[in-house]
Design a protein around this motif. Structure first.
Motif, PDB file in Angstrom:
ATOM      1  N   ALA A  24      38.705  41.666  40.322  1.00  0.00           N
ATOM      2  CA  ALA A  24      39.738  40.483  40.175  1.00  0.00           C
ATOM      3  C   ALA A  24      41.110  40.802  40.918  1.00  0.00           C
ATOM      4  O   ALA A  24      41.161  41.976  40.681  1.00  0.00           O
ATOM      5  N   GLY A  25      41.762  39.978  41.434  1.00  0.00           N
ATOM      6  CA  GLY A  25      43.080  40.188  42.326  1.00  0.00           C
ATOM      7  C   GLY A  25      44.014  39.416  41.532  1.00  0.00           C
ATOM      8  O   GLY A  25      44.121  38.357  41.365  1.00  0.00           O
ATOM      9  N   ASN A  26      44.953  40.377  41.026  1.00  0.00           N
ATOM     10  CA  ASN A  26      46.230  39.634  40.408  1.00  0.00           C
ATOM     11  C   ASN A  26      47.210  39.899  41.341  1.00  0.00           C
ATOM     12  O   ASN A  26      47.826  40.878  41.769  1.00  0.00           O
ATOM     13  N   TRP A  27      47.872  38.427  41.950  1.00  0.00           N
ATOM     14  CA  TRP A  27      48.706  38.657  43.071  1.00  0.00           C
ATOM     15  C   TRP A  27      50.370  38.693  42.421  1.00  0.00           C
ATOM     16  O   TRP A  27      51.078  38.809  43.154  1.00  0.00           O
ATOM     17  N   LYS A  28      50.215  38.475  41.104  1.00  0.00           N
ATOM     18  CA  LYS A  28      51.606  38.616  40.568  1.00  0.00           C
ATOM     19  C   LYS A  28      52.670  37.647  41.240  1.00  0.00           C
ATOM     20  O   LYS A  28      52.304  36.441  41.923  1.00  0.00           O
ATOM     21  N   MET A  29      53.939  37.797  41.351  1.00  0.00           N
ATOM     22  CA  MET A  29      54.989  37.020  41.948  1.00  0.00           C
ATOM     23  C   MET A  29      55.089  37.338  43.370  1.00  0.00           C
ATOM     24  O   MET A  29      56.082  37.709  43.962  1.00  0.00           O
ATOM     25  N   PHE A  40      33.995  37.607  42.392  1.00  0.00           N
ATOM     26  CA  PHE A  40      35.264  37.796  42.568  1.00  0.00           C
ATOM     27  C   PHE A  40      36.202  36.688  42.205  1.00  0.00           C
ATOM     28  O   PHE A  40      35.916  35.673  41.910  1.00  0.00           O
ATOM     29  N   MET A  41      37.422  37.269  41.813  1.00  0.00           N
ATOM     30  CA  MET A  41      38.348  36.216  41.159  1.00  0.00           C
ATOM     31  C   MET A  41      39.730  36.565  41.811  1.00  0.00           C
ATOM     32  O   MET A  41      40.025  37.848  42.107  1.00  0.00           O
ATOM     33  N   VAL A  42      40.518  35.545  42.079  1.00  0.00           N
ATOM     34  CA  VAL A  42      42.022  35.869  42.546  1.00  0.00           C
ATOM     35  C   VAL A  42      42.819  34.798  41.902  1.00  0.00           C
ATOM     36  O   VAL A  42      42.514  33.869  41.280  1.00  0.00           O
ATOM     37  N   ARG A  57      41.112  25.977  50.072  1.00  0.00           N
ATOM     38  CA  ARG A  57      40.737  26.950  51.001  1.00  0.00           C
ATOM     39  C   ARG A  57      39.426  27.771  50.479  1.00  0.00           C
ATOM     40  O   ARG A  57      38.710  28.632  51.421  1.00  0.00           O
ATOM     41  N   LEU A  58      39.294  27.802  49.156  1.00  0.00           N
ATOM     42  CA  LEU A  58      38.156  28.632  48.620  1.00  0.00           C
ATOM     43  C   LEU A  58      36.967  27.747  48.282  1.00  0.00           C
ATOM     44  O   LEU A  58      36.045  27.961  47.898  1.00  0.00           O
ATOM     45  N   GLU A  59      37.178  26.249  48.419  1.00  0.00           N
ATOM     46  CA  GLU A  59      36.063  25.551  48.345  1.00  0.00           C
ATOM     47  C   GLU A  59      34.666  26.019  48.996  1.00  0.00           C
ATOM     48  O   GLU A  59      34.599  26.227  50.211  1.00  0.00           O
ATOM     49  N   GLY A  60      33.823  25.829  48.173  1.00  0.00           N
ATOM     50  CA  GLY A  60      32.534  26.267  48.635  1.00  0.00           C
ATOM     51  C   GLY A  60      32.327  27.955  48.715  1.00  0.00           C
ATOM     52  O   GLY A  60      31.196  28.207  49.176  1.00  0.00           O
ATOM     53  N   SER A  61      33.112  28.385  48.269  1.00  0.00           N
ATOM     54  CA  SER A  61      33.113  29.840  48.535  1.00  0.00           C
ATOM     55  C   SER A  61      32.674  30.765  47.131  1.00  0.00           C
ATOM     56  O   SER A  61      32.650  29.833  46.042  1.00  0.00           O
ATOM     57  N   HIS A  62      32.464  31.742  46.567  1.00  0.00           N
ATOM     58  CA  HIS A  62      32.016  32.431  45.518  1.00  0.00           C
ATOM     59  C   HIS A  62      32.963  33.095  44.836  1.00  0.00           C
ATOM     60  O   HIS A  62      32.985  34.046  43.870  1.00  0.00           O
ATOM     61  N   VAL A  63      34.358  32.574  45.110  1.00  0.00           N
ATOM     62  CA  VAL A  63      35.688  33.385  44.579  1.00  0.00           C
ATOM     63  C   VAL A  63      36.299  32.156  43.683  1.00  0.00           C
ATOM     64  O   VAL A  63      36.299  31.222  43.808  1.00  0.00           O
ATOM     65  N   VAL A  68      43.052  44.241  39.865  1.00  0.00           N
ATOM     66  CA  VAL A  68      43.605  45.032  41.077  1.00  0.00           C
ATOM     67  C   VAL A  68      45.047  44.169  41.289  1.00  0.00           C
ATOM     68  O   VAL A  68      44.955  42.766  41.600  1.00  0.00           O
ATOM     69  N   GLY A  69      46.120  44.836  41.261  1.00  0.00           N
ATOM     70  CA  GLY A  69      47.334  44.312  41.597  1.00  0.00           C
ATOM     71  C   GLY A  69      47.706  44.248  43.136  1.00  0.00           C
ATOM     72  O   GLY A  69      47.252  43.795  44.104  1.00  0.00           O
TER      73      GLY A  69
END
Ligand code: PGA
Length: 253
Positions: A8-13, A39-41, A54-60, A233-234
């Motif tokens: 998982a990705g934490n994009w924060k600010m 996966f997660m964002v 933009r994630l449509e149809g992806s496994h994220v 993950v940050g």
């Protein structure tokens, strides 16, 4: 029971809409062939909708970084679980240490948020972790245990099965300091033992991620531990290549 890894990705600010959509395009390209983990964002609110498109149809899976546990109304600046779900989120972080430290979130508010997330059909990613002072005072297990118990109090087994826990020692977040694989495993094992009191199958199925300065060069050793089921993950999630490298490092278990 074998658990599927989750990165998982934490994009924060971080990330304007333009930056977030560029990062997403790059992620789609690099993550497409990586099929042995989920996966997660979690982008900032302003980028959720364009990233969802933009994630449509992806496994994220798309995640919010926080939610407010009220249905609607006069809560300036807040966003609720249904709003996150509407823009395409399948998950939300709950109780991240930056929320606890900078925005006054408490044990009680993490419980309300976790329930609100479940009610909105979102996977709560419950973040727990001790400060450096608490670790030095040998209070790690007590603090983490209390954070877990407070958040899941009153949540029944079938709902509990939907949550993900992330152990993130506060002293390791954004500092470049990372828990040793042994230190992390010790806490992950203890969290799983706690969950076991609610059911052995539940405990075996629960994904417990490690977070705190995870990078491509330390990911394999951490995620190789028996009770570490992936990473939150940050910093390293803001570059598609390092995020993908962390995912590739997830060992088959
Ligand atoms: P970091 O952040 O990887 O930059 O340490 C992790 C997190 O806060 O989720």
């Amino acid at each position: 029971m074998s658990r599927r890894g989750l990165i998982a990705g934490n994009w924060k600010m971080n990330c304007t809409v333009a930056e977030a959509t560029a990062l997403t395009a790059e992620l789609r390209r690099l993550l497409a062939p990586i099929r042995h983990v989920d996966f997660m964002v979690a982008p900032p609110y302003t980028a959720l909708w364009p990233v969802a498109q933009r994630l449509e149809g992806s496994h994220v899976i798309l995640a919010g970084q926080e939610l407010y546990p009220e249905a609607q109304g006069a809560f300036t600046g807040a966003v609720n679980g249904d709003m996150l779900a509407e823009v395409g989120c399948g998950a939300v972080l709950v109780g991240h240490s930056e929320r606890r430290q900078l925005f006054g979130e408490t044990l009680d508010s993490s419980r309300l948020r976790l329930r609100a997330a479940l009610a909105a059909g979102l996977t709560p990613v419950l973040c727990v972790g001790e400060t450096l002072d608490e670790r030095r005072a040998q209070r790690t297990m007590e603090v983490v245990g209390q954070q877990v118990e407070a958040a899941i109090d009153g949540v029944d087994g079938s709902e509990l099965a939907k949550i993900v826990i992330a152990y993130e020692p506060v002293w390791a977040i954004g500092t470049g300091e990372v828990a040793t694989p042994g230190q992390a495993q010790e806490v992950h094992g203890a969290i799983r033992e706690r969950i076991r009191s609610r059911g052995s199958e539940l405990a075996e199925g629960m994904r417990i991620l490690y977070g705190g300065s995870v990078k491509p060069d330390n990911a394999a050793a951490l995620m190789g531990q028996a009770d570490i089921d992936g990473a939150l993950v940050g910093g390293a999630s803001l570059k598609a290549e390092s995020f993908a490298a962390i995912a590739r490092a997830y060992p088959s278990k």
